[in-house]
Design a protein around this motif. Structure first.
Motif, PDB file in Angstrom:
ATOM      1  N   PRO A 178       0.812  -1.220   0.000  1.00 31.08           N
ATOM      2  CA  PRO A 178       0.000   0.000   0.000  1.00 31.08           C
ATOM      3  C   PRO A 178       0.847   1.273   0.000  1.00 31.08           C
ATOM      4  O   PRO A 178       1.947   1.317   0.554  1.00 31.08           O
ATOM      5  CB  PRO A 178      -0.822  -0.117   1.280  1.00 31.08           C
ATOM      6  N   ASP A 179       0.297   2.291  -0.638  1.00 33.72           N
ATOM      7  CA  ASP A 179       0.978   3.576  -0.720  1.00 33.72           C
ATOM      8  C   ASP A 179       0.930   4.314   0.614  1.00 33.72           C
ATOM      9  O   ASP A 179       0.098   4.011   1.490  1.00 33.72           O
ATOM     10  CB  ASP A 179       0.310   4.461  -1.779  1.00 33.72           C
ATOM     11  N   ALA A 180       1.794   5.303   0.732  1.00 31.77           N
ATOM     12  CA  ALA A 180       1.704   6.229   1.860  1.00 31.77           C
ATOM     13  C   ALA A 180       0.439   7.067   1.737  1.00 31.77           C
ATOM     14  O   ALA A 180      -0.084   7.266   0.638  1.00 31.77           O
ATOM     15  CB  ALA A 180       2.936   7.123   1.896  1.00 31.77           C
ATOM     16  N   HIS A 181      -0.051   7.540   2.875  1.00 35.97           N
ATOM     17  CA  HIS A 181      -1.221   8.417   2.839  1.00 35.97           C
ATOM     18  C   HIS A 181      -0.828   9.764   2.258  1.00 35.97           C
ATOM     19  O   HIS A 181       0.303  10.241   2.431  1.00 35.97           O
ATOM     20  CB  HIS A 181      -1.783   8.608   4.241  1.00 35.97           C
ATOM     21  N   GLY A 182      -1.763  10.385   1.577  1.00 35.98           N
ATOM     22  CA  GLY A 182      -1.509  11.694   1.009  1.00 35.98           C
ATOM     23  C   GLY A 182      -2.120  12.802   1.833  1.00 35.98           C
ATOM     24  O   GLY A 182      -2.727  12.575   2.886  1.00 35.98           O
ATOM     25  N   ILE A 183      -1.961  14.008   1.332  1.00 34.71           N
ATOM     26  CA  ILE A 183      -2.551  15.186   1.954  1.00 34.71           C
ATOM     27  C   ILE A 183      -3.788  15.559   1.156  1.00 34.71           C
ATOM     28  O   ILE A 183      -3.753  15.617  -0.075  1.00 34.71           O
ATOM     29  CB  ILE A 183      -1.549  16.351   1.980  1.00 34.71           C
ATOM     30  N   GLU A 184      -4.862  15.794   1.873  1.00 32.29           N
ATOM     31  CA  GLU A 184      -6.106  16.124   1.194  1.00 32.29           C
ATOM     32  C   GLU A 184      -5.945  17.420   0.404  1.00 32.29           C
ATOM     33  O   GLU A 184      -5.456  18.416   0.927  1.00 32.29           O
ATOM     34  CB  GLU A 184      -7.233  16.260   2.216  1.00 32.29           C
ATOM     35  N   GLY A 185      -6.317  17.342  -0.881  1.00 29.29           N
ATOM     36  CA  GLY A 185      -6.335  18.552  -1.678  1.00 29.29           C
ATOM     37  C   GLY A 185      -5.139  18.771  -2.573  1.00 29.29           C
ATOM     38  O   GLY A 185      -5.084  19.756  -3.301  1.00 29.29           O
ATOM     39  N   GLY A 186      -4.145  17.870  -2.569  1.00 35.39           N
ATOM     40  CA  GLY A 186      -3.012  18.099  -3.448  1.00 35.39           C
ATOM     41  C   GLY A 186      -1.913  17.084  -3.273  1.00 35.39           C
ATOM     42  O   GLY A 186      -2.010  16.162  -2.452  1.00 35.39           O
ATOM     43  N   THR A 187      -0.831  17.243  -4.062  1.00 30.80           N
ATOM     44  CA  THR A 187       0.307  16.325  -4.013  1.00 30.80           C
ATOM     45  C   THR A 187       1.382  16.828  -3.068  1.00 30.80           C
ATOM     46  O   THR A 187       1.841  16.108  -2.189  1.00 30.80           O
ATOM     47  CB  THR A 187       0.903  16.149  -5.421  1.00 30.80           C
ATOM     48  N   PHE A 188       1.823  18.047  -3.261  1.00 35.10           N
ATOM     49  CA  PHE A 188       2.768  18.698  -2.360  1.00 35.10           C
ATOM     50  C   PHE A 188       4.091  17.945  -2.230  1.00 35.10           C
ATOM     51  O   PHE A 188       4.718  17.952  -1.180  1.00 35.10           O
ATOM     52  CB  PHE A 188       2.159  18.899  -0.961  1.00 35.10           C
ATOM     53  N   LEU A 189       4.509  17.270  -3.292  1.00 38.32           N
ATOM     54  CA  LEU A 189       5.742  16.487  -3.230  1.00 38.32           C
ATOM     55  C   LEU A 189       6.625  16.788  -4.424  1.00 38.32           C
ATOM     56  O   LEU A 189       6.146  17.052  -5.529  1.00 38.32           O
ATOM     57  CB  LEU A 189       5.450  14.976  -3.217  1.00 38.32           C
ATOM     58  N   ALA A 190       7.932  16.685  -4.213  1.00 34.24           N
ATOM     59  CA  ALA A 190       8.918  16.739  -5.292  1.00 34.24           C
ATOM     60  C   ALA A 190      10.033  15.765  -4.952  1.00 34.24           C
ATOM     61  O   ALA A 190      10.441  15.657  -3.790  1.00 34.24           O
ATOM     62  CB  ALA A 190       9.480  18.139  -5.464  1.00 34.24           C
ATOM     63  N   GLY A 191      10.531  15.049  -5.960  1.00 37.25           N
ATOM     64  CA  GLY A 191      11.652  14.143  -5.748  1.00 37.25           C
ATOM     65  C   GLY A 191      11.293  12.787  -5.208  1.00 37.25           C
ATOM     66  O   GLY A 191      12.155  11.928  -5.053  1.00 37.25           O
ATOM     67  N   GLY A 192      10.046  12.570  -4.931  1.00 39.40           N
ATOM     68  CA  GLY A 192       9.616  11.264  -4.433  1.00 39.40           C
ATOM     69  C   GLY A 192       8.147  11.073  -4.711  1.00 39.40           C
ATOM     70  O   GLY A 192       7.482  11.948  -5.263  1.00 39.40           O
ATOM     71  N   THR A 193       7.611   9.918  -4.331  1.00 37.37           N
ATOM     72  CA  THR A 193       6.203   9.632  -4.556  1.00 37.37           C
ATOM     73  C   THR A 193       5.621   9.003  -3.299  1.00 37.37           C
ATOM     74  O   THR A 193       6.329   8.733  -2.327  1.00 37.37           O
ATOM     75  CB  THR A 193       6.008   8.650  -5.723  1.00 37.37           C
ATOM     76  N   LEU A 194       4.335   8.768  -3.341  1.00 38.26           N
ATOM     77  CA  LEU A 194       3.644   8.082  -2.256  1.00 38.26           C
ATOM     78  C   LEU A 194       3.623   6.574  -2.449  1.00 38.26           C
ATOM     79  O   LEU A 194       3.097   5.849  -1.604  1.00 38.26           O
ATOM     80  CB  LEU A 194       2.204   8.586  -2.146  1.00 38.26           C
ATOM     81  N   ARG A 195       4.188   6.077  -3.547  1.00 39.95           N
ATOM     82  CA  ARG A 195       4.031   4.672  -3.898  1.00 39.95           C
ATOM     83  C   ARG A 195       4.677   3.763  -2.864  1.00 39.95           C
ATOM     84  O   ARG A 195       5.773   4.027  -2.350  1.00 39.95           O
ATOM     85  CB  ARG A 195       4.629   4.393  -5.264  1.00 39.95           C
ATOM     86  N   GLY A 196       3.974   2.665  -2.591  1.00 41.59           N
ATOM     87  CA  GLY A 196       4.484   1.695  -1.648  1.00 41.59           C
ATOM     88  C   GLY A 196       5.633   0.898  -2.236  1.00 41.59           C
ATOM     89  O   GLY A 196       5.855   0.891  -3.447  1.00 41.59           O
ATOM     90  N   PRO A 197       6.377   0.186  -1.399  1.00 43.76           N
ATOM     91  CA  PRO A 197       7.533  -0.578  -1.868  1.00 43.76           C
ATOM     92  C   PRO A 197       7.120  -1.794  -2.688  1.00 43.76           C
ATOM     93  O   PRO A 197       6.025  -2.342  -2.515  1.00 43.76           O
ATOM     94  CB  PRO A 197       8.225  -0.993  -0.570  1.00 43.76           C
TER      95      PRO A 197
END
Length: 993
Positions: A815-834
């Motif tokens: 399973p992926d990491a939980h995100g933030i409601e309303g947007g991605t707010f990430l650079a250089g990585g993703t929420l994807r699980g291993p």
């Protein structure tokens, strides 16, 4: 004796078994919901003998591929899309004609008119009234090969077709046909006899009542082509085809052959013809609308291999400019046809040309390399490397992971192409030539990278070393036999003579002419291990062209189960076998096989050395019946096993699945079939594969690979469901055994951009069967018993709940990491699980109160140097990173909600708490950041980004984490933990909701 309980038990078992096994009366199972063919390319054009354009639409062109159907471009050849799939019942196109007065109306005549040895036949005429969106078959189903069509310039309901007819024998539906009602009915308006058809038709652009047509008496046999005869001639009509006059004055005496004709739109009194004749062939011109003719040029190239070329074209504006073709030359004349210059194009072997009647610099050309467009009179042309229409003679795979597919492309190079890649698709960077030539078999050795033995016509053979890129000529008998007949040469090597590497010894190679040759030293020397294994009929050895060498060994197969058991099949109808490595041979040809039948493929069973399967055909003798034979006793007896394959769909190849005995695959002139019972009953495996001749099939790693004559290579991924299909087709629900999933990282997901070969879905494939509509749920359980993935039919894009066979793909990620409601707010990585580590997992299918289970084995990518311990260590750190990101984002989501509540309060305590929460939030995330690169240069990336970016570092490649990666994780984790501790303390101060 049986007691009552035993009897009841047997009855229950019999009923249960009966429900699991399909009867002959049952409908074939619907496999289309699960199994999909994918085109891997290469995107390099194949033979095109028909092209057309539209004067009023300068970017729109059509082409007809010989095997690949009709294609259309709306951007002047930058991209091409097939428009005939799903409508046409055959793939070979001979003529495409677009109404210039109503460009929505398009007529297509099927069956190529350029009669090379491996031509395919057509099934008449198709018409579109909506510019190629839909098509209707409108007749002339037995015309076989249509060389040209002409549409009335102002009334598209009037159309003419020049039908060559059967190339292999007499038939009545040949000659010039006319329809006055848009193809609903046809009238034969010019007919000589049942051995003579019509090759070309031209219309006077200033008077559509004036027509010129050419007739052609031609016969192809497997051993020769007879291209001239008394039936051939040039005709003219001045009443729209009602009556015709044969034109002879000034034309060659005696037998004529194929004739191309063109009328100058700028001066309709001027007519050109390229004339094949027993004597005085060449380019002729008439200055009096066909009454008399003058020979202008009798150079050899003007009519060389006229049966394969033989067309001529008039410039619509300049009466002195015309074009004609031969093998290597695109000839242009500006002096009325006396002298010529060569127009440079992307590929040679030219067949058709359409010239814009208003702008003669705008043209589209069809050749053996595809279709290309020019806007400047031929100085530059559009690319042909965007058309997946290549014709391949065989499909061979190596032993790599992922495996590569090998084949020889007609009038081009050999190809070794990746079956899948780590990118978005399979591009030109993923294939390359491997020696040999356009027509030959390829045989890679088991080594990785392999050495590849490759053939071509006239017996050419090379040894190509993948490590160095070097190619050595190892031809069995390097006495170049060009220009000599089959009877005149020492060894009769067929156009596509066989080459195989022994399945028992990667150093042993077999090949065949009329004898079988063996080399054990990489081709440095060859020994003859058989007598002549053909009929050796001298009367059939007079052909001297490339494709007509006859009385040859056409196929060789060594049993994978027993070394020294070698089968051969000849193109003249003999099947021979040796059981002692060639010391003695037996002719085991079944009596049912008629003389001169081509034994196209012999497949030695991978399960039993006494069993072999034969795909035979007689289409070059005008017999299109399917022929497949099976022996289980080394050829002592044979059984015909083609039941269920359509009557006119002759068979080119049969293969037995290496995992399931008696699961057979057959490739025919119009598609793919499979049998679950050793060939007693066949059913279609066409699915989404376009209608195209199938030249070869092979099975590798439970994939079914097809080579085609007009649509390049295709792969049907993961046919493991067919291994136990009998046990599924009538049950309420069934979960099929899974194929091992290779833990390979890839960004491609099977939807490649236009112009690329398709990758398979990335992940582990799960196939299931539903006997009725019902809700389903899936679970993936890891080796520790943890459910790592769930999916239900109620989910958006969830597993299908309809009857039939279906397939889902697990991307092998936790399973992926939980995100933030309303947007991605990430650079250089993703929420994807291993990605899951290698091991044995469980797949559970839950439906109707029942749980079905199958094991799923994930195996390491053999290309990776990482150990399982390395991958586990990487997985553990990525899991820890994911969990930290989840903690941060869960906290941020809570903080945002708390602050939203506090904003409605105006007391000092609430404002103080809000300010404290804002400070923690700004440590964890910057909600202004939306993931754009430039924002990263402005906004300070916070702890969530720093931790997620570390995921990007750690997950790159299959490696155990570095010490510095652990160091950053510990550092950032401590900052996260401190911030979360402050948040927890503040949360305790928050007023109750």
């Amino acid at each position: 004796m049986l007691n009552d309980m035993n009897l009841r038990t047997l009855l229950v078992l019999a009923v249960a078994i009966g429900t699991l096994r399909p009867t002959a009366a049952q409908q074939p199972p619907d496999l289309s919901g699960a199994l999909r063919w994918r085109n891997i390319g290469p995107f390099r054009g194949g033979r095109v003998t028909a092209v057309a354009g539209i004067a009023s639409q300068p970017l729109v062109f059509y082409m007809g591929a010989t095997g690949g159907g009709v294609w259309k471009t709306e951007d002047a050849g930058q991209t091409w899309s097939n428009v005939s799939d799903g409508f046409f019942h055959t793939g070979s196109v001979g003529a495409v004609s677009v109404s210039q007065s109503n460009p929505n109306i398009v007529y297509v005549g099927m069956g190529e008119g350029c009669l090379r040895g491996n031509l395919s036949s057509g099934d008449g005429i198709y018409k579109s009234a909506d510019a190629g969106k839909t098509w209707t078959h409108v007749g002339l189903a037995d015309s076989s090969q249509i060389g040209r069509m002409q549409i009335h310039p102002t009334n598209p309901a009037i159309v003419y077709a020049a039908a060559i007819g059967h190339p292999y024998g007499p038939n009545a539906e040949r000659g010039v046909f006319r329809s006055k009602d848009g193809g609903r009915t046809w009238q034969k308006v010019l007919y000589v006899n049942d051995k003579t058809g019509a090759a070309d038709i031209a219309m006077d652009a200033t008077n559509p009542q004036v027509l010129y047509a050419t007739t052609w008496q031609v016969l192809r046999t497997p051993w020769d082509i007879y291209t001239t005869g008394p039936g051939a001639g040039l005709y003219k009509s001045t009443d729209g085809g009602d009556t015709w006059t044969r034109l002879t004055a000034g034309l060659p005496p005696g037998n004529l052959g194929k004739i191309g004709v063109a009328v100058s739109p700028a001066n309709p009194q001027r007519v050109w013809a390229t004339v094949e004749a027993d004597a005085r062939g060449g380019v002729y011109r008439s200055e009096d609308a066909g009454r008399t003719w003058q020979l202008l040029n009798d150079d050899f190239n003007m009519t060389a291999r006229q049966y394969y070329y033989g067309h001529i074209f008039a410039d619509p504006v300049d009466a002195n400019t015309m074009y004609t073709f031969c093998a290597k030359y695109f000839y242009k004349s500006t002096d009325g046809g006396k002298t010529y210059t060569n127009v440079q194009t992307p590929h040679s072997d030219y067949h058709d040309l359409w010239i814009d009647p208003k702008d003669p610099k705008r043209m589209v050309n069809g050749s053996d390399g595809g279709a290309s467009v020019t806007f400047n009179g031929g100085r530059t042309w559009s690319s042909m490397d965007n058309q997946p229409t290549a014709q391949f003679y065989a499909a061979i795979t190596d032993h790599g992971t992922p495996y590569r597919v090998y084949g020889s492309q007609q009038d081009n190079t050999t190809v070794s192409i990746a079956s899948r890649t780590n990118g978005a698709g399979i591009t030109e960077n993923d294939w390359h030539p491997v020696g040999g030539g356009e027509s030959g078999y390829l045989a890679p050795t088991p080594s990785n990278p392999p050495v590849v033995f490759g053939g071509s016509y006239f017996g050419l053979m090379t040894r190509y070393d993948e490590r160095t890129g070097d190619s050595q000529n190892i031809t069995v008998w390097p006495d170049y036999n060009g220009g000599r007949t089959a009877a005149d040469v020492k060894y009769r090597f067929q156009w596509t003579y066989p080459i195989i590497v022994s399945p028992h010894d990667g150093n042993t190679v077999y090949t065949g002419a009329q004898f079988v040759f063996r080399s054990t030293n990489g081709g440095r020397s060859w020994e003859t291990i058989s007598p002549d294994l053909t009929r050796n009929d001298a009367a059939k050895q007079k052909g001297g062209r490339l494709e007509e060498y006859y009385s040859t060994i056409f196929t060789i197969a060594e049993s994978p189960k027993e070394k020294g058991v070698i089968w051969t099949g000849s193109d003249d109808g003999f099947i021979q076998v040796t059981r002692n490595g060639g010391r003695g041979w037996q002719n085991v040809t079944p009596p049912a096989i008629q003389p001169y039948t081509r034994i196209n493929i012999i497949d030695a069973s991978p399960h039993d050395p006494a069993t072999a399967f034969v795909a035979a055909n007689r289409y070059q003798l005008d017999d299109f019946h399917p022929y497949i034979y099976k022996t289980t006793d080394y050829g002592k007896s044979w059984q015909a096993i083609a039941n269920g394959i359509p009557e006119r769909s002759f068979v080119r190849v049969v293969r037995e699945d290496p995992k399931r005995r008696n699961l057979l695959y057959a490739g025919t002139e119009t598609g793919v079939y499979f049998s679950l019972d050793g060939g007693n009953r066949w059913q279609s495996l066409q699915l989404d594969l376009p209608v195209v001749p199938i030249t070869d099939l092979t099975v590798k790693d439970n994939d079914l690979i097809a080579s085609t004559q007009g649509r390049a290579f295709w792969i049907l991924d993961d046919v493991t469901p067919l291994h136990d299909l009998d046990d599924a087709v009538t049950t309420a629900a069934y979960l099929f055994a899974t194929r091992d999933a290779v833990r390979a990282r890839r960004s491609g997901f099977g939807r490649a951009p236009n112009g690329m070969g398709q990758n398979p879905p990335s992940g582990a494939t799960i196939t299931y069967w539903l006997g009725r509509a019902q809700e389903v749920a899936f679970e993936i359980v890891d080796p520790k018993g943890i459910v790592v993935k769930t999916a239900t039919s109620r989910d958006r894009n969830g597993p299908a709940a309809t009857p039939g066979m279906h397939r889902i793909t697990w991307d092998m990620r936790y399973p992926d990491a939980h995100g933030i409601e309303g947007g991605t707010f990430l650079a250089g990585g993703t929420l994807r699980g291993p990605v899951a580590v290698p091991g044995t997992y469980q797949v559970r299918l839950k439906t109707g109160g029942e749980t079905l289970s199958q094991s799923l084995r994930i195996v390491a990518d053999p290309r990776s140097q990482a150990s399982v311990a390395d991958l586990q260590e990487q997985f553990d750190l990525l899991t820890a990173i994911r969990d930290k990101v989840t903690q941060v984002h869960d906290a941020v989501n809570d903080i945002v909600k708390m602050r939203r509540t506090l904003a409605s309060r105006k007391d000092a305590a609430s404002m103080k708490l809000d300010a404290a929460l804002d400070a923690v939030q700004k440590e964890l995330v910057d909600l202004r950041f939306a993931g754009y690169d430039d924002q990263m240069l402005v906004f300070d990336l916070k702890l969530n980004n720093r931790m997620a970016a570390l995921q990007g570092y750690v997950s790159q490649g299959d490696y155990a984490p570095t010490e510095q990666q652990y160091g950053v994780f510990r550092m950032v984790s401590s900052l996260v933990d401190a911030a979360l501790a402050r948040y927890a303390a503040l949360k305790a101060q928050a007023p109750s909701q």
